[in-house]
Design an enzyme around this catalytic site. Sequence first.
Site, PDB file in Angstrom:
ATOM      1  N   ASN A  10       0.860  -1.178   0.000  1.00  0.00           N
ATOM      2  CA  ASN A  10       0.000   0.000   0.000  1.00  0.00           C
ATOM      3  C   ASN A  10       0.900   1.233   0.000  1.00  0.00           C
ATOM      4  OD1 ASN A  10      -1.803   2.045   0.547  1.00  0.00           O
ATOM      5  ND2 ASN A  10      -2.285   1.357   2.634  1.00  0.00           N
ATOM      6  N   LYS A  12       0.115   4.321  -0.258  1.00  0.00           N
ATOM      7  CA  LYS A  12      -0.492   5.519   0.359  1.00  0.00           C
ATOM      8  C   LYS A  12      -0.240   6.742  -0.535  1.00  0.00           C
ATOM      9  CE  LYS A  12      -0.131   3.193   4.726  1.00  0.00           C
ATOM     10  NZ  LYS A  12      -0.042   3.255   6.183  1.00  0.00           N
ATOM     11  N   HIS A  96      -9.509   0.896   4.923  1.00  0.00           N
ATOM     12  CA  HIS A  96      -8.219   1.110   5.586  1.00  0.00           C
ATOM     13  C   HIS A  96      -8.417   2.051   6.783  1.00  0.00           C
ATOM     14  CE1 HIS A  96      -4.158   2.414   6.419  1.00  0.00           C
ATOM     15  NE2 HIS A  96      -3.766   1.303   5.829  1.00  0.00           N
ATOM     16  N   GLU A  98      -6.803   4.457   7.889  1.00  0.00           N
ATOM     17  CA  GLU A  98      -6.621   5.886   7.614  1.00  0.00           C
ATOM     18  C   GLU A  98      -7.871   6.470   6.957  1.00  0.00           C
ATOM     19  OE1 GLU A  98      -2.845   5.454   5.621  1.00  0.00           O
ATOM     20  OE2 GLU A  98      -2.002   4.852   7.549  1.00  0.00           O
ATOM     21  N   GLU A 168      -5.349  -5.250  10.463  1.00  0.00           N
ATOM     22  CA  GLU A 168      -4.295  -4.268  10.719  1.00  0.00           C
ATOM     23  C   GLU A 168      -4.583  -3.530  12.026  1.00  0.00           C
ATOM     24  OE1 GLU A 168      -2.292  -2.869   6.854  1.00  0.00           O
ATOM     25  OE2 GLU A 168      -4.207  -1.841   6.954  1.00  0.00           O
ATOM     26  N   GLY A 174       2.461   2.003  10.687  1.00  0.00           N
ATOM     27  CA  GLY A 174       3.395   3.112  10.538  1.00  0.00           C
ATOM     28  C   GLY A 174       4.121   3.489  11.818  1.00  0.00           C
ATOM     29  N   SER A 213       3.493  -2.383  10.217  1.00  0.00           N
ATOM     30  CA  SER A 213       4.949  -2.438  10.405  1.00  0.00           C
ATOM     31  C   SER A 213       5.585  -3.763   9.979  1.00  0.00           C
ATOM     32  CB  SER A 213       5.305  -2.101  11.856  1.00  0.00           C
ATOM     33  OG  SER A 213       4.884  -0.778  12.174  1.00  0.00           O
TER      34      SER A 213
END
Length: 252
Positions: A10, A12, A96, A98, A168, A174, A213
Amino acid sequence: MARRKFIAGNWKMHKTVAEALALVRDLKRLLSQVRDCEVVVAPPYTALYPVAKALEDSSIKVAAQEMFYEEKGAFTGAVCGPMLKEAGCTYTLVGHSERRQLFGETLESSGKRVKAAFKAGLIPIFCIGETLAERKANETMKVVAEQLDAGIARLDGESFKKIVIAYEPVWAIGTGVVATPAQAQEVHKMIRERLHARDSKAAEVIPLLYGGSVKADNAKELLGQADIDGALVGGASLDAESFAGIVKARST
Ligand code: PGA
């Protein structure tokens, strides 16, 4: 039955078209021998079409990072499934964290997106996971189950068996803090059991990815867990050598 391994990157909001093309050129070279693993990259919208073109002669597939559930209309800034399909996508991420946290995606809208993705001929990689506060409050299983249920509620049997699910934990995305293999496996097992309750045959083939991560040096142990079939990789997918290292670290 052995499930196929599945590694998705991904990107991003990273990579111009020129940078994206340089990255896939390197990935094609580094991964040309890989046959037993589905490898997917998710560039930003602007790079989807050129990347898909560049990958036409490769087994690496393309995913969008997000899609809206309506098919057309006055939705400024949104992109629909049929547009992504035409641009060369096989997959799209949906849900996701985010998107959920920064762009207001809800349980309800994630379910609509999953359904609309299938309608457009795309396979959703449906992302779910708890925040740190939810984990600390012992709500992980409840939150993840709720997100999962909302995502698959609208699916018929044919679509259901094709979905890809990514667990996730938000606190691992991240941050460099990776879930331990046991922590990840525990949630994957619950997800697999919940899929079983709906359709046992399908539950055995649906790929469950871990994300948060993932790096080449922790991938092997994570992917060695019984219910972890692959990885959704953010930061480490931006560099060809490190992403290829994760694909190569998968246990077969
Ligand atoms: P990360 O991102 O690998 O950089 O933690 C994972 C993701 O957001 O899918």
